[in-house]
Design an enzyme around this catalytic site. Sequence first.
Site, PDB file in Angstrom:
ATOM      1  N   HIS A 122       0.832  -1.207   0.000  1.00 22.04           N
ATOM      2  CA  HIS A 122       0.000   0.000   0.000  1.00 22.04           C
ATOM      3  C   HIS A 122       0.865   1.254   0.000  1.00 22.04           C
ATOM      4  O   HIS A 122       0.619   2.191  -0.771  1.00 22.04           O
ATOM      5  CB  HIS A 122      -0.913  -0.016   1.229  1.00 22.04           C
ATOM      6  CG  HIS A 122      -1.707   1.230   1.424  1.00 22.04           C
ATOM      7  ND1 HIS A 122      -2.978   1.392   0.915  1.00 22.04           N
ATOM      8  CD2 HIS A 122      -1.409   2.388   2.065  1.00 22.04           C
ATOM      9  CE1 HIS A 122      -3.433   2.593   1.236  1.00 22.04           C
ATOM     10  NE2 HIS A 122      -2.490   3.218   1.939  1.00 22.04           N
ATOM     11  N   GLU A 123       1.872   1.292   0.861  1.00 19.67           N
ATOM     12  CA  GLU A 123       2.716   2.482   0.967  1.00 19.67           C
ATOM     13  C   GLU A 123       3.561   2.688  -0.288  1.00 19.67           C
ATOM     14  O   GLU A 123       3.719   3.820  -0.770  1.00 19.67           O
ATOM     15  CB  GLU A 123       3.601   2.394   2.217  1.00 19.67           C
ATOM     16  CG  GLU A 123       2.833   2.315   3.533  1.00 19.67           C
ATOM     17  CD  GLU A 123       1.916   3.514   3.756  1.00 19.67           C
ATOM     18  OE1 GLU A 123       2.236   4.613   3.263  1.00 19.67           O
ATOM     19  OE2 GLU A 123       0.881   3.348   4.428  1.00 19.67           O
ATOM     20  N   GLU A 137      -6.102   6.908  -1.453  1.00 14.64           N
ATOM     21  CA  GLU A 137      -6.033   5.742  -0.572  1.00 14.64           C
ATOM     22  C   GLU A 137      -6.614   4.505  -1.254  1.00 14.64           C
ATOM     23  O   GLU A 137      -6.065   3.405  -1.144  1.00 14.64           O
ATOM     24  CB  GLU A 137      -6.777   6.016   0.737  1.00 14.64           C
ATOM     25  CG  GLU A 137      -6.071   6.980   1.667  1.00 14.64           C
ATOM     26  CD  GLU A 137      -4.744   6.441   2.169  1.00 14.64           C
ATOM     27  OE1 GLU A 137      -4.532   5.216   2.132  1.00 14.64           O
ATOM     28  OE2 GLU A 137      -3.909   7.243   2.603  1.00 14.64           O
ATOM     29  N   HIS A 149       1.602   4.244  -3.088  1.00  9.62           N
ATOM     30  CA  HIS A 149       1.487   5.700  -3.051  1.00  9.62           C
ATOM     31  C   HIS A 149       2.610   6.346  -3.864  1.00  9.62           C
ATOM     32  O   HIS A 149       2.388   7.317  -4.600  1.00  9.62           O
ATOM     33  CB  HIS A 149       1.562   6.205  -1.611  1.00  9.62           C
ATOM     34  CG  HIS A 149       0.266   6.144  -0.856  1.00  9.62           C
ATOM     35  ND1 HIS A 149      -0.899   6.715  -1.327  1.00  9.62           N
ATOM     36  CD2 HIS A 149      -0.042   5.590   0.354  1.00  9.62           C
ATOM     37  CE1 HIS A 149      -1.878   6.521  -0.444  1.00  9.62           C
ATOM     38  NE2 HIS A 149      -1.384   5.843   0.576  1.00  9.62           N
TER      39      HIS A 149
END
Length: 268
Positions: A124-125, A187, A128
């Site tokens: 997820h990070e 997100e 980004h």
Amino acid sequence: MKPLVLSMLLTSLLVGCVNNQSPTGRGQTLLFSDTQMQQMGAQSFETMKKTEKISQNQAQTHYVNCVAKRITAVLPVQSQQWDVVLFESDQVNAFALPGGHIGVYSGLLNVAVNQDQLATVMGHEVAHVLAQHSNEQVSRAQLTGLGMQAADAAIGASGVANKDLYMAGLGLGAKVGIILPFGRSQESEADIVGLELMAKAGFNPNQSITLWQNMAKAGGAQGPELLSTHPSHSHRIEDLQAAQNQVMPLYTQARKQSLTECKMAHVK
């Protein structure tokens, strides 16, 4: 003359901006080059390493690096080495920065209890960064800051640049006292792109659902810091459940390869 100068500067930035498309086709306005973002990321990460306690737990550090290596190995561009640091903290949190930097707080290992769940957060990070969300945020901060300076100049006040704004735009707002969270659309993109990354790396995407269920239970009613600026966990879990059929073939294909298993380190 100051309002005119600031207005001209704002106009030049708008003319020079790049209209980009995110991985989901959403329009993005990007003011900064890849090189500039990498420099911001590197400077911010160096600041974090100086102000945060770096973990001396070699077993946990090796474990975190193992998961990070598999995630970053499936990125579409392999032009950089990723610097991965485990910080000693009870925080349930992690982040990734442009230029190849990943920070994980040891408290996360109490909630992400296996390699697949840790890969959910890391994927997820990193997503980004891959989707240039930091560039979006810093660009918005820059445009907003210039607009505020122009307004101040118009009433005779002198605008002062806020260096912390850039760290906030990189997703480190909680560390500098300014919150500039990623938006819900960003997100959601990071969830889906991160899910694809972890599946391609051979981590079980089903565990992403369990991870966010664990997150919802952690830290009482407010949840851990990682959730403080994120969408509701119920909405996130629904989206991840809906995406499982899409990513499971990627996971099945990846498991046919020879993968280094990342064993769970003992948590103090």
